[in-house]
Design an enzyme around this catalytic site. Sequence first.
Site, short mmCIF file in Angstrom:
data_model
loop_
_atom_site.label_atom_id
_atom_site.label_comp_id
_atom_site.label_asym_id
_atom_site.label_seq_id
_atom_site.Cartn_x
_atom_site.Cartn_y
_atom_site.Cartn_z
N GLY A 146 -12.40 5.55 23.09
CA GLY A 146 -12.16 6.50 23.72
C GLY A 146 -12.00 6.85 22.12
O GLY A 146 -12.63 8.42 21.66
N ASP A 187 -1.22 -0.24 22.27
CA ASP A 187 -1.88 -0.67 22.21
C ASP A 187 -1.45 -2.30 22.94
O ASP A 187 -2.06 -3.32 23.18
CB ASP A 187 -3.73 -1.21 21.80
CG ASP A 187 -3.66 0.35 21.25
OD1 ASP A 187 -3.78 0.85 22.01
OD2 ASP A 187 -4.86 0.11 20.63
O1 LIG Z 1 -7.53 6.11 16.67
C1 LIG Z 1 -7.38 5.20 17.51
O2 LIG Z 1 -8.52 4.14 17.01
C2 LIG Z 1 -6.69 4.58 18.23
C3 LIG Z 1 -5.61 5.39 18.63
C4 LIG Z 1 -5.27 5.10 19.73
O3 LIG Z 1 -4.51 5.95 20.57
P1 LIG Z 1 -4.07 7.36 21.12
O4 LIG Z 1 -3.68 8.31 20.15
O5 LIG Z 1 -4.92 8.27 22.62
O6 LIG Z 1 -2.39 6.83 21.49
C5 LIG Z 1 -4.59 3.78 20.41
O7 LIG Z 1 -4.51 3.28 21.64
C6 LIG Z 1 -6.37 3.50 20.28
O8 LIG Z 1 -6.65 2.05 20.83
C7 LIG Z 1 -6.99 3.39 19.24
C1 LIG Z 2 -7.05 2.41 23.95
C2 LIG Z 2 -7.96 2.12 23.55
O1 LIG Z 2 -9.29 2.35 23.22
P1 LIG Z 2 -9.84 3.68 23.39
O2 LIG Z 2 -8.58 5.21 23.17
O3 LIG Z 2 -10.39 3.75 22.41
O4 LIG Z 2 -10.76 3.62 23.70
C3 LIG Z 2 -7.54 0.11 23.44
O5 LIG Z 2 -8.31 -0.03 22.96
O6 LIG Z 2 -6.54 -0.17 24.00
#
Ligand SMILES: O=C(O)C1=C[C@@H](OP(=O)(O)O)[C@@H](O)[C@H](O)C1
Ligand SMILES: C=C(OP(=O)(O)O)C(=O)O
Length: 410
Positions: A69, A292
């Site tokens: 993501g 997370d």
């Molecule tokens: O910016 C980041 O590194 C992250 C933000 C979070 O996502 P969201 O902002 O979509 O909740 C988290 O859940 C993800 O694992 C990492």
């Molecule tokens: C939500 C997560 O990662 P990402 O959104 O970056 O895929 C995670 O690592 O739990």
Amino acid sequence: MIAQVGFSSNFITTEIQISGSKSESNRLLILKSLYPNLTIKNLSISDDTKVLLAALEKMDGEIDVHHAGTAMRFLTAFFSFKEGVTVVLTGSKRMQERPIKILVNSLREMGANITYLKNEGYPPLRIIGKEPQQNTVNIAANVSSQYISALLLVASSLKNGLTITLQGEITSTPYIKMTLQLLQQIGLDSTFDGNTISLLPVSKIPQKTITVESDWSSASYFYSIISLVKGASVTLKSYKRESLQGDSALSEIYSKLGVVTTINDTENSITLSNNHKAISEKIELDLSNTPDIAQTIAVTCLGLAIPCLLTGLHTLKIKETDRIVALKIELEKLGARVIVTDNSLELFPEPSLNKNVLIDTYNDHRMAMAFAPLSSKVPLQINEPMVVTKSYPNFWKHLQKIGFLVDFKE
Ligand SMILES: O=C(O)C1=C[C@@H](OP(=O)(O)O)[C@@H](O)[C@H](O)C1
Ligand SMILES: C=C(OP(=O)(O)O)C(=O)O
């Protein structure tokens, strides 16, 4: 592949070296590409960091970020303003279901040339890099903080800097703070006034080395194990008292679940130990700042046979899988009763757990890792155990090191 996971009942007290935070690493890699004077130490060895590194080396043609993501969101903003570069940014089947419209709309407001190649609002995207036409932008802040971090990471590299106005309630706030703190560490100052963040243009930074702190989300699985195994203790490296990672709230949260955290400032380590106190009260937590670790906490409560009400889970539905639904299905396989809404989960555990249940992982690393600690109570099978490589490739090796029995079968 299936992992048969059990516990030797002989906990081995030892030291575990966890690799760098994937969130910090992926921010710093984008920044290093914009500001080459930056040197990064203790980079994450996760798949999500590897795909971002590869993308920044390729910078051309089709770029596949798989399940990552942060890579998807950060690269969308990064390539939008990389003049002369055309890319198609794509990802796994699930990534093509994870929304990106809020970020794309804001980038288009700034003049970006982005086309949806399949479904409106979702990857894959064709991005033709160009100079932005304006240096102010609005963005909805209530769906994913990653969209905001994506804008912040490129803001200072733009000719006229950027002023971002956040709309609605801000979610996953610690991740935005992490981005701003890393920017500050490399000399990119911002002002945060009400709901508006401004960054001035900076084309070059002085030489700077940043050592990434190890990943706190990965540490959560050891918090769960120590909570479940009386008398156990483990030392994790390399952690600091002042963390940029919101998941460092684990030490406070797990103090309610029987875990004592001792910080060793000279060794940069934390030692987790079980305080032997029986816990019986219901736990109620708002996890909107720490999404997370929701799965880890729900499973710990099941293992301790204590009820819990977890709220603030609205972002879980658009992560690697719909984590609220996945948790309900898997927790119920073990015998618990679970009530969920779109943003909460309430667990009513049974005193004994069903044995040798096959836990499905839904292409979600955190499903595998969150359930594994429960094998200290009852043998378990984990379907597709190698999903862990998304964030924590050494997970199974580290579990074996502290006395878990892990057997992989095709
Ligand atoms: O910016 C980041 O590194 C992250 C933000 C979070 O996502 P969201 O902002 O979509 O909740 C988290 O859940 C993800 O694992 C990492
Ligand atoms: C939500 C997560 O990662 P990402 O959104 O970056 O895929 C995670 O690592 O739990």
